[in-house]
Design an enzyme around this catalytic site. Structure first.
Site, PDB file in Angstrom:
ATOM      1  N   CYS A 198       0.869  -1.174   0.000  1.00 47.18           N
ATOM      2  CA  CYS A 198       0.000   0.000   0.000  1.00 47.18           C
ATOM      3  C   CYS A 198       0.909   1.229   0.000  1.00 47.18           C
ATOM      4  O   CYS A 198       2.044   1.189   0.480  1.00 47.18           O
ATOM      5  CB  CYS A 198      -0.879   0.001   1.244  1.00 47.18           C
ATOM      6  SG  CYS A 198      -1.902   1.484   1.390  1.00 47.18           S
TER       7      CYS A 198
ATOM      8  N   ASP B   9       0.612   3.789   1.714  1.00 49.38           N
ATOM      9  CA  ASP B   9       0.624   4.407   3.039  1.00 49.38           C
ATOM     10  C   ASP B   9       2.075   4.630   3.512  1.00 49.38           C
ATOM     11  O   ASP B   9       2.918   3.740   3.400  1.00 49.38           O
ATOM     12  CB  ASP B   9      -0.102   3.457   4.008  1.00 49.38           C
ATOM     13  CG  ASP B   9      -0.366   4.086   5.350  1.00 49.38           C
ATOM     14  OD1 ASP B   9      -1.529   4.302   5.685  1.00 49.38           O
ATOM     15  OD2 ASP B   9       0.621   4.368   6.076  1.00 49.38           O
TER      16      ASP B   9
ATOM     17  N   HIS C 100      -1.848  -3.789   5.110  1.00 53.10           N
ATOM     18  CA  HIS C 100      -1.431  -3.444   6.480  1.00 53.10           C
ATOM     19  C   HIS C 100      -2.623  -3.284   7.405  1.00 53.10           C
ATOM     20  O   HIS C 100      -3.758  -3.144   6.975  1.00 53.10           O
ATOM     21  CB  HIS C 100      -0.572  -2.176   6.480  1.00 53.10           C
ATOM     22  CG  HIS C 100      -1.280  -0.951   5.977  1.00 53.10           C
ATOM     23  ND1 HIS C 100      -1.807   0.007   6.812  1.00 53.10           N
ATOM     24  CD2 HIS C 100      -1.559  -0.540   4.721  1.00 53.10           C
ATOM     25  CE1 HIS C 100      -2.359   0.970   6.089  1.00 53.10           C
ATOM     26  NE2 HIS C 100      -2.235   0.664   4.813  1.00 53.10           N
TER      27      HIS C 100
ATOM     28  N   CYS D 131      -5.783   0.334   7.089  1.00 58.76           N
ATOM     29  CA  CYS D 131      -5.623   0.893   5.745  1.00 58.76           C
ATOM     30  C   CYS D 131      -6.823   1.775   5.372  1.00 58.76           C
ATOM     31  O   CYS D 131      -7.961   1.288   5.324  1.00 58.76           O
ATOM     32  CB  CYS D 131      -5.475  -0.242   4.737  1.00 58.76           C
ATOM     33  SG  CYS D 131      -5.158   0.363   3.066  1.00 58.76           S
TER      34      CYS D 131
HETATM   35 ZN    ZN Z   1      -3.171   1.358   3.121  1.00 59.11          ZN
END
Ligand code: ZN
Length: 521
Positions: A182, A184, A249, A260
């Protein structure tokens, strides 16, 4: 106080603060003071025993202390560049009307930020005051560029570990490892810290919001690798395989809010979506080229509170289940009292045990020997990261949520790998990457705009100097992407809240970072 400053944390530890056990791990094992990681190496220091079990050494037997010390130094040097910016700017704001302000400012920024602002931005301070948004963005971009340059300088020193990693994956039967996490920022340190895999020619990494990879783009990456392998047989045997890894995650301490964002902070949805994307990628290649059997899939979940990982174990057919996995948070506890050989055996056994499970996660037998070796190594490497988070942060990061410093757009900076340093939107056009960008802008509206700070956006693409005209085309693409971002977020742009740095870099790792200056824009 900047709680992410490794130096300060280590200093506070040496002044008497107790280390607490990692969150969800080693419950009840209160541990005494742990000295700085570097001291462990230089003095042959044996870590203090647990208060409750004085006979036990509380270092996990598989912890790579030398690597942990090196990573702590890397983290400290990068975070210091970013986290001192606001205090320096506040200081400049307080003295901007002093008689000798320009000289004072240059002195302060040289010492604290290791660079000077353009004279023009300081000399006019007495008229309209300092343009803090401009100076803030310039400082962030300077911190990025210094960090990239530091990586390039360090690159030569890590050649051995790159070669080892390459050989290891080839030994396990994989010629390429393609990772999609991801985007992130809490996964920005994935390869270097959480997986402990050095960047190398065999690893590809592209992030997408929610790890929802673009199947067509990922198939193109695979085609490129396979074509170059046909032309260069030394890059792996004909029987070697391509390993595709998707990383979602979650947050164990605040699962409903700090998971997430792209999946509404729902762990199960995040894992299911990752599995679905892996299946789509596999089907796309199998349907087009009839060689799905040469691709192995792996799904991994990261607990962003403490960097422990959950590896979903493929069965003998390569099939995955969101219910069949091995979790290093559990393994850490289970193997803490063993010696290193016993601990390694326990890691292997945990994979077998997972393969034999019944119920929802039941599969058809064990994964291949090569896959088991890859999994057991990832498990082992991650135990060092759990120990790292325990040493530096008491077992769980103080910033459970977002704390990114800038938005990274394009190919991203492979050289800057550190948790929460950047939100990364991998895209070739703003149209196709709009979902990722929207999430990034939303995150930074909370992190920066609310406080009156602008959003620094670093647009960065790599070009191939072997291809005629590649650099010029990539520069044009960077400009198009900047214009499209300005157009998409007009309100922020009009409010002088978007600042850009455009840069390009040749393909080989460690190539010079080339900033696109005003003349080229
Ligand atoms: Zn994420």
């Amino acid at each position: 106080m900047n709680t992410r400053n490794a130096y300060k944390i280590r200093a506070s530890r040496s002044s008497g603060r107790n280390r607490t056990a990692p969150v969800s791990m080693a419950q009840g094992n209160k541990v005494g003071n742990i000295p700085a990681l570097d001291n462990d190496l230089s003095s042959g220091y044996i870590a203090p025993v647990c208060d409750s079990m004085p006979e036990r050494n509380c270092r996990h037997p598989l912890t790579n202390m030398r690597q942990n010390a090196h990573l702590a130094r890397c983290e400290e040097s990068i975070t210091n560049r970013f986290y001192s910016i606001t205090s320096v700017l506040k200081h400049l704001g307080n003295i901007q009307h002093n008689e000798n302000f320009v000289a004072l400012a240059n002195d302060i920024t040289s010492k604290e930020l290791d660079f000077n602002f353009p004279l023009q931005s300081l000399e006019s301070a007495w008229i309209n005051g300092l343009d803090m948004k401009l100076l803030y963005s310039k400082s962030i971009f300077n911190a990025i560029n210094s960090s990239v340059n530091q990586f390039s300088e360090d690159l030569g020193r890590n050649e051995d570990s790159k070669v080892d990693t390459h050989s290891f994956f080839l030994d396990c039967g994989y010629h390429s490892v393609d990772i999609t996490p991801c985007s992130d920022g809490r996964l920005k340190g994935l390869s270097k810290y959480i997986f402990r895999l050095p960047l190398s020619a065999i690893t590809i990494r592209n992030s997408y919001a929610g790890a929802l990879l673009n199947v067509e783009s990922n198939v193109r990456d695979w085609e490129k690798i396979e074509l170059s392998r046909l032309r260069n047989p030394s890059s792996g045997s004909s029987a070697s395989r391509y390993l595709k890894i998707v990383v979602y995650h979650r947050s164990s301490s605040d699962p409903l809010h700090q998971g997430c964002a792209a999946h509404g902070s729902n762990d199960k949805l995040a894992a299911e979506a990752g599995l679905e994307k892996l299946t789509e990628f596999h089907s796309a290649i199998d349907n087009t080229y009839s060689c799905g059997s040469q691709i192995d899939l792996l799904l991994i979940g990261v607990d962003t509170d403490n960097d422990s990982i959950r590896i979903h174990i493929p069965d003998s057919n390569g099939e995955l289940s969101i219910h069949r996995f091995v979790d290093t948070a559990d393994l850490y506890n289970e193997t803490l009292n063993l010696n290193s050989d016993q601990a390694r055996v326990a890691l292997f056994n945990s994979i077998d045990k997972s393969s034999d499970m019944s119920g929802w996660g039941k599969g058809e037998g064990k994964p291949s020997e090569g896959m088991r070796k890859v999994i057991s190594n990832l498990l082992e490497y991650n135990l060092s990261q759990i120990e790292y988070v325990a040493d530096l942060y008491g077992g769980s990061y103080p910033d459970l949520g977002h704390a990114e410093q800038f938005i990274s757009v394009g190919d991203g900076f492979q050289e800057i790998q550190l948790r929460n340093i950047a939100y990364y939107a991998h895209l070739d056009t703003v149209e196709e990457g709009s979902a990722d960008l929207d999430i990034g802008i939303k995150i930074f509206s909370g992190l920066n705009i609310k406080k009156g700070l602008p959003i620094p956006i670093a647009i960065h693409y790599r070009y191939d100097s072997k291809v005629p005209g590649s650099r010029a085309r990539v520069v044009q693409k960077s400009k198009r992407v900047m214009a499209a971002i300005l157009n998409r977020y007009k309100e922020l742009a009009v409010g002088n809240n978007l600042f850009f740095q455009l840069s390009v870099q040749d393909l080989p790792l460690g190539s010079d970072l080339e900033i696109i200056d005003k003349e080229e824009l």
